[in-house]
Each structure stands twice: as C-alpha cells, then as structure tokens.
Design a protein around this motif. Structure first.
Motif, PDB file in Angstrom:
ATOM      1  N   UNK A  37      -6.078   8.472   6.087  1.00 14.81           N
ATOM      2  CA  UNK A  37      -6.546   8.704   7.195  1.00 14.81           C
ATOM      3  C   UNK A  37      -5.378   8.410   8.286  1.00 14.81           C
ATOM      4  N   UNK A  38      -4.804   7.324   8.183  1.00 14.10           N
ATOM      5  CA  UNK A  38      -3.845   6.691   9.158  1.00 14.10           C
ATOM      6  C   UNK A  38      -2.232   7.386   8.842  1.00 14.10           C
ATOM      7  N   UNK A  44       7.057   5.808   7.672  1.00 16.04           N
ATOM      8  CA  UNK A  44       7.515   5.492   6.205  1.00 16.04           C
ATOM      9  C   UNK A  44       6.977   4.796   5.356  1.00 16.04           C
ATOM     10  N   UNK A  45       7.272   4.451   4.192  1.00 15.34           N
ATOM     11  CA  UNK A  45       6.758   3.980   3.180  1.00 15.34           C
ATOM     12  C   UNK A  45       6.270   2.494   3.796  1.00 15.34           C
ATOM     13  N   UNK A  46       7.201   1.623   4.410  1.00 15.72           N
ATOM     14  CA  UNK A  46       6.983   0.241   4.861  1.00 15.72           C
ATOM     15  C   UNK A  46       5.896   0.463   5.834  1.00 15.72           C
ATOM     16  N   UNK A  47       5.674   1.316   6.699  1.00 15.15           N
ATOM     17  CA  UNK A  47       4.603   1.540   7.741  1.00 15.15           C
ATOM     18  C   UNK A  47       3.273   1.960   6.932  1.00 15.15           C
ATOM     19  N   UNK A  52      -1.817  -0.684   4.942  1.00 13.77           N
ATOM     20  CA  UNK A  52      -2.685  -1.282   3.983  1.00 13.77           C
ATOM     21  C   UNK A  52      -2.980  -2.495   3.863  1.00 13.77           C
ATOM     22  N   UNK A  53      -1.882  -3.302   4.331  1.00 10.96           N
ATOM     23  CA  UNK A  53      -2.219  -4.910   4.396  1.00 10.96           C
ATOM     24  C   UNK A  53      -2.973  -5.133   5.571  1.00 10.96           C
ATOM     25  N   UNK A  54      -2.833  -4.386   6.684  1.00 10.14           N
ATOM     26  CA  UNK A  54      -3.688  -4.511   7.775  1.00 10.14           C
ATOM     27  C   UNK A  54      -5.241  -4.493   7.608  1.00 10.14           C
ATOM     28  N   UNK A  55      -5.396  -3.464   6.900  1.00 15.22           N
ATOM     29  CA  UNK A  55      -6.760  -3.125   6.095  1.00 15.22           C
ATOM     30  C   UNK A  55      -7.354  -4.097   5.263  1.00 15.22           C
ATOM     31  N   UNK A  56      -6.425  -4.978   4.711  1.00 20.09           N
ATOM     32  CA  UNK A  56      -6.790  -5.788   3.578  1.00 20.09           C
ATOM     33  C   UNK A  56      -7.204  -5.192   2.271  1.00 20.09           C
ATOM     34  N   UNK A  57      -6.243  -3.935   2.129  1.00 25.27           N
ATOM     35  CA  UNK A  57      -6.468  -3.256   0.660  1.00 25.27           C
ATOM     36  C   UNK A  57      -5.494  -3.691  -0.095  1.00 25.27           C
ATOM     37  N   UNK A  58      -4.580  -4.570   0.273  1.00 24.77           N
ATOM     38  CA  UNK A  58      -3.410  -4.731  -0.672  1.00 24.77           C
ATOM     39  C   UNK A  58      -3.540  -5.737  -1.792  1.00 24.77           C
ATOM     40  N   UNK A  59      -4.878  -6.408  -1.698  1.00 30.64           N
ATOM     41  CA  UNK A  59      -5.341  -7.583  -2.400  1.00 30.64           C
ATOM     42  C   UNK A  59      -6.004  -6.899  -3.613  1.00 30.64           C
ATOM     43  N   UNK A  60      -6.157  -7.687  -4.546  1.00 30.17           N
ATOM     44  CA  UNK A  60      -7.136  -7.272  -5.867  1.00 30.17           C
ATOM     45  C   UNK A  60      -8.553  -7.314  -5.291  1.00 30.17           C
ATOM     46  N   UNK A  61      -9.389  -6.334  -6.212  1.00 31.23           N
ATOM     47  CA  UNK A  61     -10.624  -6.073  -5.869  1.00 31.23           C
ATOM     48  C   UNK A  61     -11.618  -7.511  -5.645  1.00 31.23           C
ATOM     49  N   UNK A  62     -11.400  -8.364  -6.228  1.00 25.49           N
ATOM     50  CA  UNK A  62     -12.256  -9.623  -6.544  1.00 25.49           C
ATOM     51  C   UNK A  62     -11.839 -10.446  -5.214  1.00 25.49           C
TER      52      UNK A  62
END
Length: 316
Positions: A37-38, A44-47, A52-62
């Motif tokens: 969506x963003x 760029x790939x880094x952005x 993804x990191x800002x949304x907290x989606x870079x961590x494992x599901x648990x």
C-alpha cells in the motif's frame, strides 16, 4: 450469580487467547503484503524495507504476536496502517452504529417472531399458518446480499422512497432521516432471524398446547387466551433464549455484509475495508471485539434463562 459470572469470565480467557492466536496466524499467513500500500515507483528496496520495519512486519510471527499481546494488555490496540489513527479511536467511532443496528434488529426479530409464531401455532395447518411458514422459509433461504440489493432496487431506485447509502443525509441531522436510512439495513438483518425464531416458537407452542397442564387449566374454566399468553407462551419462550445466543454469530457476520452494502458507518464496513487493505491492527481489534461480544451475549443468554425459569440453577 456473581460467582457464576466470574467463573464464566475466567473460562472465557483461554478461549479468547486461542481465538487471538488462530486469527493472528491466519491473517499474517494470508496472501498479500500491507507494505504494498505504501510502495511508490520511486521507492528503493531500502526504503521499502524501512517501511516494513516501521510497521513491525520484519520480525517473526510469534514475536509480532508477543508485542501485540503486550500492547493489548496495556489497552493499546495499535495504529491503523491505512488511516494512521489509533485503532481504539476508529472502533469508538464505529461501534455505536453497529450496536444500534444489531440491537434494533434483534428487538424487532423477537417481537415479530413471538407474534407470528403464536399465530402460526394457533392456526396450525390453516391458510395463515401455511402463509407464515412459506415467508419464513424464504427468509431462511435467501442470501442477505441479494435481499439487500432487491430492497435497494425497489425502494431506492424504482420508487425513490428510502435512501440507499449511509446513516444520514449530508447536512441533515433529524431523527426521521436516521430512521429512513436504517429501515432497509434493519429489515435485511432481522428477516432471517425472525424467520428462524418464528419456526422455533411455532413448534414449541404446538408442543406445549398438547401438554396435560393445558387440559387441566381448561377444565378449571380458565379463559383460553389467558392460558395461551400466560402459561403456554411463557414455557415456549425458554428455548428461544438459547437460540438467540446461538444466533449472535450470524447477526455479527450479517452486520458485516449489511453495512458494506448500505454504506452503514459501523464496524462491519470498517472490517471489510481493513481486510481488503491488509490493515492488520484493525482486523485483529474487530475480531477480538466480536469474540467478546459473542461470549458476553451467551453469558447474558444463560443468565436470562435462569431468571425466566427458576427451576434452572446456574452452576457455581
């Protein structure tokens, strides 16, 4: 009574935890990525990864689940990925219209089903009973979305009697305008439940009319109408309380469909929009709130059952 309520609340905690784990896992594993969506062509790939990191989606599901539970216990439902607003604020804005729509629909369903079910039982196998039964079969069988579209076509497009979208007209704040907007959504939500309850009440009234206590009361000279409304109908309504509790899930799911079709600004419309936009925090909040509403509804149903029939004691 207090012990029973506390015990049921404690028993509901593991159920809510299991629901949260299953819902959280299914949502995260479903196809789709909210980060899309963003994404813009210039990013760029880094952005993208920073988003993804800002949304907290870079961590494992648990790990994500752990942080979500931790914030939930603090009363923090997070922020919407799409609206950039606190989820609890969005829920507060939408919960009133949804509860109002569901509450009015349930009240109308109960009142109509008691009247129609009793009439159908009294005139068993006659024209009136057959007519009511056919209408009930239609109400049970037809899809809610189709029925809603037919109402919109008939009363909004063809006869232009009722508004088809929203809860109020722009710039109008009268009660009459609110009622006009609510008529069709309430009909769509209450029609299936009324049909189901009418059939149950009809069956229960017919069974009660054949009981020995009815013959005994009639032999004592009691008026038949008094026997019907005071004794037969009271005993016939006991199972209906349980049916109401069991029908709460269909009422909640029906609200999602109805609100989406009629543009009703409730939790159902918010939930459908959140699902399509992969707005995880809002989806989880609505899922858990709906689960709590169902648990509370069944608890109230059990309490009402024991109040109506003193012979039934709540297990402490």
């Amino acid at each position: 009574m207090t012990r029973f309520v506390i015990k049921r609340i404690i028993q509901s905690i593991p159920i809510l935890i299991i629901i949260s784990i299953i819902s959280f896992s299914i949502i995260r594993m479903a196809p789709g990525d909210p980060v899309k969506v963003f994404i813009t062509p210039q990013m760029t790939y880094e952005q993208i990864e920073r988003t993804r990191t800002r949304l907290g989606l870079d961590k494992p599901i648990y790990i994500q689940y752990f942080y979500w539970i931790k914030n939930l216990l603090k009363g923090d439902l997070g922020y919407s990925f799409i609206n950039y607003q606190p989820v609890i604020k969005l829920i507060k804005e939408r919960i009133g219209p949804t509860i109002g729509l569901m509450g009015i629909s349930m009240i109308i369903s109960v009142i109509l089903s008691i009247a129609l079910g009793t009439i159908s039982a009294v005139y068993k196998d006659k024209f009136l009973d057959k007519f009511i039964s056919k209408v009930c079969y239609i109400g049970i069988s037809i899809p809610s979305f189709w029925f809603a579209m037919m109402l919109i076509y008939t009363f909004s497009l063809k006869f232009k009697i009722l508004p088809s979208l929203g809860m109020r007209s722009i710039g109008v704040k009268s009660t009459l305008d609110l009622i006009k907007h609510g008529i069709m959504p309430v009909i769509v939500l209450s029609f299936p439940n009324t049909s189901i309850l009418t059939r149950y009440i009809r069956s229960n009234v017919i069974d009660e009319m054949d009981e020995n206590y009815v013959d005994m009361l009639r032999s004592k000279g009691l008026n038949y109408k008094r026997i019907l409304y005071v004794h037969i109908l009271k005993n016939s309504l006991l199972p209906v309380i349980t049916i109401l509790g069991m029908n709460l899930p269909s009422l909640v799911s029906g609200a999602f469909i109805t609100e989406s079709i009629f543009g009703w600004p409730g939790m159902g419309r918010l939930g459908v929009g959140s699902i399509f936009n992969f707005d995880y925090p809002v989806i989880m909040a609505i899922t858990m709130l709906s689960s709590v509403m169902l648990i509370v509804g069944n608890l109230v149903s059990d309490i009402c059952y024991s109040i109506v029939d003193p012979r039934i004691k709540l297990i402490r």
